[in-house]
Design an enzyme around this catalytic site. Structure first.
Site, mmCIF file in Angstrom:
data_model
loop_
_atom_site.group_PDB
_atom_site.id
_atom_site.type_symbol
_atom_site.label_atom_id
_atom_site.label_comp_id
_atom_site.label_asym_id
_atom_site.label_seq_id
_atom_site.Cartn_x
_atom_site.Cartn_y
_atom_site.Cartn_z
ATOM 1 C CE1 TYR A 28 -62.830 34.582 -32.362
ATOM 2 C CE2 TYR A 28 -60.390 35.207 -32.534
ATOM 3 C CZ TYR A 28 -62.002 35.571 -32.260
ATOM 4 O OH TYR A 28 -61.385 36.777 -33.150
ATOM 5 C CD GLU A 29 -66.389 33.136 -26.290
ATOM 6 O OE1 GLU A 29 -64.889 34.193 -26.237
ATOM 7 O OE2 GLU A 29 -66.117 32.860 -25.317
ATOM 8 N N GLY A 30 -65.426 28.972 -28.540
ATOM 9 C CA GLY A 30 -66.461 27.809 -28.864
ATOM 10 C C GLY A 30 -66.225 27.025 -30.335
#
Lengths: 593, 593
Positions: free
Chosen positions: A437-439
Site C-alpha cells: 500500500y501507499e504505492g
C-alpha cells in the site's frame, strides 16, 4: 508478546545520526529540544508498551461489520480514547489548530513505537494526520476552522479515498463523480475500495478525503479534484448534524492487519453525499502528492517497526528455548538456541538491517524538516531533493526487508512460529501489506529511477554516494578496515548503476525499468550501510567518554561490520543484474510465461 | 483458482534432465516406461486439476475438532475416497503389498501435482507413504502383513509421532514411555505434538508410528524405539477391533495448511495405548532416518509445488489486470501489467527458480532410485552419496525460495494479493511451513556442512562442482556466453566455500556453522543453474528437430540466461559472507541482542 521500545537505539539514531539538536534549531521548532523530545519518547514508550502492545493480538480477531456499522476490535475504542486524552494525535499537527507542531523527525520516532506495538491501530492516527496535512495545505480557512481542531484533538478521524476497483495505482482511471449544487457544495457518488479505517466506532465523526471528477473535468489525472466528505454533516454551530450519504458496504478479509477495518465505501446511494471542494478544481492529484512523501516515509517506518517487534520476539524466544547441544561441544546438554550460530546469524541479519533502516528513515525525516523550515532557500531545495530521492528507498527497502525479517523471526521460532498462538506469525502477516500500500515497491522504484534519478541526471544519487565514499574514507582512517572496504566497493557498484539508469532511461525505459526494484534495494543497502558506518564512527568516538554505554557502543560497531560483510556484499550481484541483466528480463513473449 | 499441471516442463525435467528412460531400466522397474509414466502423468494432472485443486480454497477453512473427533475440511473426505479408488496411494508402495512399486522419480512427479493442487490434502498420502516405507524396511513380516496392504490401498492412513513439547528437533529428549506387557505388546504413554493428519475422518483407521523409550533404555538418541500404535486395534481376522487408548486432544491454529489437521496426540490416558515394536529395541532413530531422505525430498517438492501454483496465479493475473500505460509509451491507455518490466522481472524470477528447482529435485529422485536399485555396487554407493548431499539442498533451498516466490506472487497482485478471497495469500501462508517442518533450514544446513561435506572432505561437493564446470564449458562451446561465464564464476566461489568448510568444520565448527545456511543457498543456486544449463544445451539441440516445440525450447534457453544474470550473480556475495563473515556473526554477547 511483550514490547520494549528500543529507546537507546531510537535516541542514538535521532540525536547522533539525524542530528535532532540541529532540527530543533530550525525556525518554528524552537520550542522543541533534546530534553523535551526525550520526555516525549519516554511517555510514548510507556503508552506503546502498556496500552497499545497488549491489545495487538486481540486486534487480530478483527473489526466486525453489522449492516453498515463497524465495531472495532476488542480494546481498540478504549485505547483510542486514551490516545486522544494523552494528546498523541496532534503531535505534528499545526499548533494553530491545537496540535503541538513538533518536527516530523520527532513525530516519526513516536510513530515507530505505535507501529511496533500495534500496526493495525497505528493506521487510524496516521491516516488522520495525512488528512490534516492535506487540509492544512490546501483547504480554505473555513474548512480548516471546521475540521482541523477536531481532527487534531482526535475527536474525528480522517481517511483517504483514492482507489476504485478499476483504478488501483492508476488514478487517471478515477470515475467517482462530483456534481456542483450551486450553493458551494457538491454531491459525490461512486465507490471506493481499500479505505483504511473507512468506518469504525472509535471517534464521533470520520472525515473522508475523496478524489472525484467534476462534470466538465478533463480526462486523466488532470481532471481529479479533492473533496471533504464527512460521515456526519456539521451544523453551523459546529455540532454534528445529519448522517451523510456515505456508508461502508463491506470489509475486506485480509491476510493481516485485521484490527484495521479496510472498507469498501459507497458514496451517494441515496442522491449523493454532500462534499466540499478542497482548494481548486482539478488539482486533487497534486494535493495528494503534497502528503505522499510523509505518508510513504510513514509506511517505511511501519515496515521497520514491525521488523523490530518481530526481532524482539525472536530474541526473547532464542534466549528462552533450550534445544540441542552447542555445536562442537562435548557436553550433550541442550543450550539456549541463541548459542547456535545459525540462530545468531538470523538475529544479526535482523538487527543490522533494522538499525540501518531506522537510521536512514530518521535521517530522511530530518531532511523533510529542513526542506520545510530551513531559513536558507538553497538548503531547503537541497534537502527537498534529498527527501524526494530517499523516500522511495526508505518506503521500498524497509518494507521489502520487513517480509524477510519477520520471516526470519518465524524461522527462529521453528514449529512454534507457525502456530498463531505464538504471535510471531501475526507480524509476518501484518508486515506483508507494507510493501504494497501507499504505492507498491515497483511503483516506488519507477519513481526512483525516473523522477528522482534520470530526470536530474543522477545529481542527488551521486551527491549521496560521494558522502558514502567520504564515510568509507573516514572508516578506514578509524581502523574499520572491513567495513570501509565493503562500503567503498559498494559505492563503485552503485555508481555504475546510476550511470546505467541515467544513460538508458530516456531512450530505453524498459531496460532501466527491468532493474528498478533491484536498484532500489541496492541503494537501500548502500545507504543503510552508510548510516551504520556513521554510527560506528560515532560509537567509537563516544566509547572513551565518561559514562559511555560501552556495551551498546561496542555492539553498534560490530553490527556495522556484520552489515558490511553480509549485506553490502550483496550489492555487486544486484548491480550485475541491473546493468547486464535487463535483456533477459524482457526477452520472453507474453505467451511464454 | 485454476491449476494447470505444467506437464510440458515436468516431462522435460523427467525425461531429459533426470533421464527417466535409464531409471526405467533399473532392476525392479522394468514394468515402468516413458509411455506408461506419460499416461500416469496425464491421469494425475486431471486428478490434481479437477479433484484436488477445486477444494484447496475451502480446505483453508480447516478441519474441526469436537471432543476427540476431527471432521476434515469440506470436500476432503470425498476427495480422499476418489484418490484411493483411483489407486494413487500405492504408486510407490511395494508391489508385494498391493502397491505399484514405481520409481521414486515417477511418484515425486505426481506428488508435485498433488502439492500444487492442494498442499494440505497432499500431506495425508505423503505421511502414509512414509509410514509404509518405515514398516516395509524394518517391521516383522507379521506386522507388514497386517498393515501394509490396507495402508497401500489407502484404507488406513499413517502418521509420524516424533515431536514432544520439550523435544522439537532434538529427539534425544523424547520421554514417551513404552512398557512391555510380556505378551509381545507394549503400553505406550505420553504426549506428542505437531502430528500431521494425527486424527481425521477420511479413513477407517490411522496407523501411528511412535517414538518412545523402553524402561531400561539408555539415555539420549540411542534409547529410542519405534512402535506401531493403531487408532483401532486389529482383530485376528483383520477386522477393526476396539478403540486404542490414543486420542487427539487439540488441533493447532496455524498460519496455513489449515486443511491438514495438526494434532496434539495423547497416548495412554487410560492405562496405555497398545503398541507393537518395529524391528529391534533402541533402533527407532535409525529407522526414522531410513525414510528421512524421502520425506525431506518430498518437502522440497512441496516448496517448489506451492511456488508453481503461486506462479500460475501471478501469470494469470498479470495477463488479465490492466493498469497504467506502458513505460515510455506515448499511448496513455492502460496495458496488461505483464507488459510492465518490473512485473516481468518478478515472473521471470519465479519461473527461473521453479524450473531449476524442479530439475534439481527430479535429478535427486533419479539418484535415489539408482542408489536403491543400480546393479553395480559402486554406482549405488556413488548415487547414495549424491542423494545424501543433494537432499538437504533441495529441501532447504526449494522451501526458502518458496517464501520468496509466493511473496512475489502476492506482490504481482498488488492490493488484491492481500485480500484472502483472491487466493494467493493462502499460498504464501501454506508455503511458510515447508522451510520449518521435517527439519528447519538451519538443521538441513548443519547436516549439509557436517555429515555431507566436512566428513567426506568435500568429495561429493567437488565432484558435483566439477560436473557444473564441465557444463559451463559445454555452454561456452554452444554459444551460451553469458550463462557459461556466470556458471563458471559461481563454481569458483562455491569451491572456495567448500574448502573453507572442510578446513574449519572440525576445529572451529562455530565458524563453519555461521555460514551453513548461506552455503546451502549458494549450492542450491549453483546446482539449480547447472540444471538450467543442461536444459539450455538440450533445448538448443532439440530445437532443430522435426516437430520440436520451438516456443518452449526457446523459452528454456532464455530462462537459463536470466537465471545466470540474476540468480548466479548472487553467489559471490554469499561466498564472501561465508568465508569472511563468520566472525561478525558470532561477535556479540548474548546480552547485546
Amino acid at each position: 508478546m511483550i514490547y520494549h521500545a528500543p529507546l537507546k537505539d531510537i535516541r542514538f539514531a535521532l540525536n547522533e545520526l539525524a542530528e535532532l539538536p540541529a532540527v530543533c534549531s530550525l525556525p518554528g521548532y524552537e520550542d522543541a529540544s533534546v530534553e523535551l523530545v526525550d520526555a516525549i519518547l519516554e511517555e510514548g514508550a510507556k503508552f506503546a508498551e502498556n496500552v497499545l502492545a497488549p491489545i495487538n493480538k486481540q486486534g487480530d480477531q478483527g473489526a466486525r461489520l453489522d449492516g453498515n456499522i463497524v465495531t472495532s476490535a476488542p480494546g481498540f475504542k478504549d485505547a483510542w480514547q486514551q490516545y486522544v486524552e494523552a494528546g498523541w494525535v496532534g503531535l505534528r499537527a499545526p499548533a494553530k489548530f491545537g496540535g503541538q507542531g513538533l518536527p516530523a523527525l520527532v513525530a516519526l520516532a513516536t510513530e515507530e513505537m505505535w507501529c511496533s506495538a500495534n500496526l493495525a491501530f497505528s493506521l487510524a492516527p496516521l491516516l488522520t494526520l495525512g488528512a490534516i496535512e492535506a487540509l492544512n495545505h490546501h483547504a480554505s480557512d473555513e474548512l480548516k476552522a471546521v475540521y482541523l481542531p477536531r481532527m487534531s484533538a482526535g475527536e474525528w478521524t480522517g481517511t483517504m479515498n483514492l482507489t476504485e476497483p478499476q483504478a488501483g495505482s492508476d488514478l487517471a482511471q478515477v470515475r467517482t463523480k462530483a456534481q456542483p449544487q450551486g450553493d458551494g457544495t457538491y454531491r459525490i457518488s461512486g465507490q471506493k475500495i481499500f479505505i483504511t479505517w473507512g468506518e469504525h466506532d472509535m471517534a464521533d465523526n470520520i472525515v473522508h478525503l475523496v478524489l472525484a471528477r467534476l462534470p466538465d473535468a478533463p480526462a486523466g489525472v488532470k481532471g481529479i479534484s479533492l473533496f471533504v466528505v464527512p460521515k456526519f454533516l456539521i451544523n453551523a454551530d459546529g455540532s454534528l448534524g445529519e448522517r451523510n450519504d456515505v456508508r461502508c458496504v463491506s470489509l475486506e478479509h485480509k491476510l493481516g492487519i485485521h484490527g484495521s477495518p479496510t472498507a469498501v465505501m459507497s458514496f451517494g446511494d441515496n442522491g449523493g453525499a454532500v462534499g466540499y471542494l478542497v482548494g481548486e478544481a482539478n488539482k486533487g492529484l497534486s494535493y495528494m502528492f503534497t502528503m505522499m512523501n510523509h505518508a510513504r516515509l510513514g509506511v517505511g517506518i511501519e515496515g521497520m517497526a514491525v521488523s523490530e517487534r518481530a526481532y524482539q520476539a525472536a530474541v526473547a524466544y532464542a534466549h528462552e528455548r533450550v534445544q540441542s547441544r552447542a555445536i562442537g561441544s562435548p557436553d550433550l546438554a541442550g543450550v539456549a538456541i541463541i548459542k547456535h550460530p545459525d540462530v545468531r546469524r538470523m538475529l544479526m541479519t535482523m538487527k543490522a538491517q533494522i538499525e540501518a533502516q531506522r537510521a536512514l528513515a530518521f535521517y530522511t525525516a530530518a531532511a523533510l524538516d529542513r526542506a520545510a523550515r530551513h531559513p536558507v532557500p538553497d538548503e531547503r531545495a537541497r534537502n527537498q531533493a534529498l527527501v524526494n530521492f530517499l523516500i522511495p528507498i526508505v518506503k521500498g527497502w524497509n518494507t521489502e526487508q520487513a517480509n524477510e525479517i519477520t520471516s526470519l523471526a518465524v524461522q527462529v521460532h521453528g514449529g512454534m512460529g507457525y502456530i498463531e498462538e505464538t504471535g510471531v506469525a501475526q507480524y509476518y502477516r501484518d508486515a506483508r501489506i507494507t510493501a504494497i500500500y501507499e504505492g507498491t515497491t515497483g511503483i516506488q522504484a519507477l519513481d526512483l529511477i525516473g523522477r528522482k534519478t534520470a530526470s536530474e541526471n543522477g545529481a542527488t544519487a551521486r551527491w549521496l554516494l560521494n558522502e558514502v565514499a567520504a564515510t568509507a574514507e573516514r572508516l578506514k582512517a578509524a581502523g574499520f578496515a572491513s567495513l570501509s572496504a565493503n562500503l567503498a566497493a559498494a559505492v563503485v557498484e552503485a555508481e555504475r548503476c546510476v550511470a546505467f539508469i541515467v544513460d538508458t532511461f530516456a531512450a530505453q525505459p524498459q531496460l532501466a525499468g527491468a532493474g528498478a526494484v533491484p536498484f532500489l534495494k541496492l541503494m537501500g543497502i548502500v545507504l543503510g550501510g552508510w548510516q551504520l558506518g556513521r554510527a560506528a564512527l560515532i560509537a567509537k568516538a563516544q566509547s572513551g567518554e565518561d559514562g559511555a554505554d560501552v556495551e551498546f557502543l561496542a555492539a553498534k560497531q560490530i553490527t556495522a561490520r556484520f552489515y558490511g560483510e553480509h549485506l553490502l556484499r550483496q550489492v555487486a550481484g544486484l548491480a550485475a543484474a541491473i546493468v547486464a541483466g535487463a535483456d533477459s528480463v524482457l526477452a520472453l513473449d507474453d505467451s511464454q510465461f
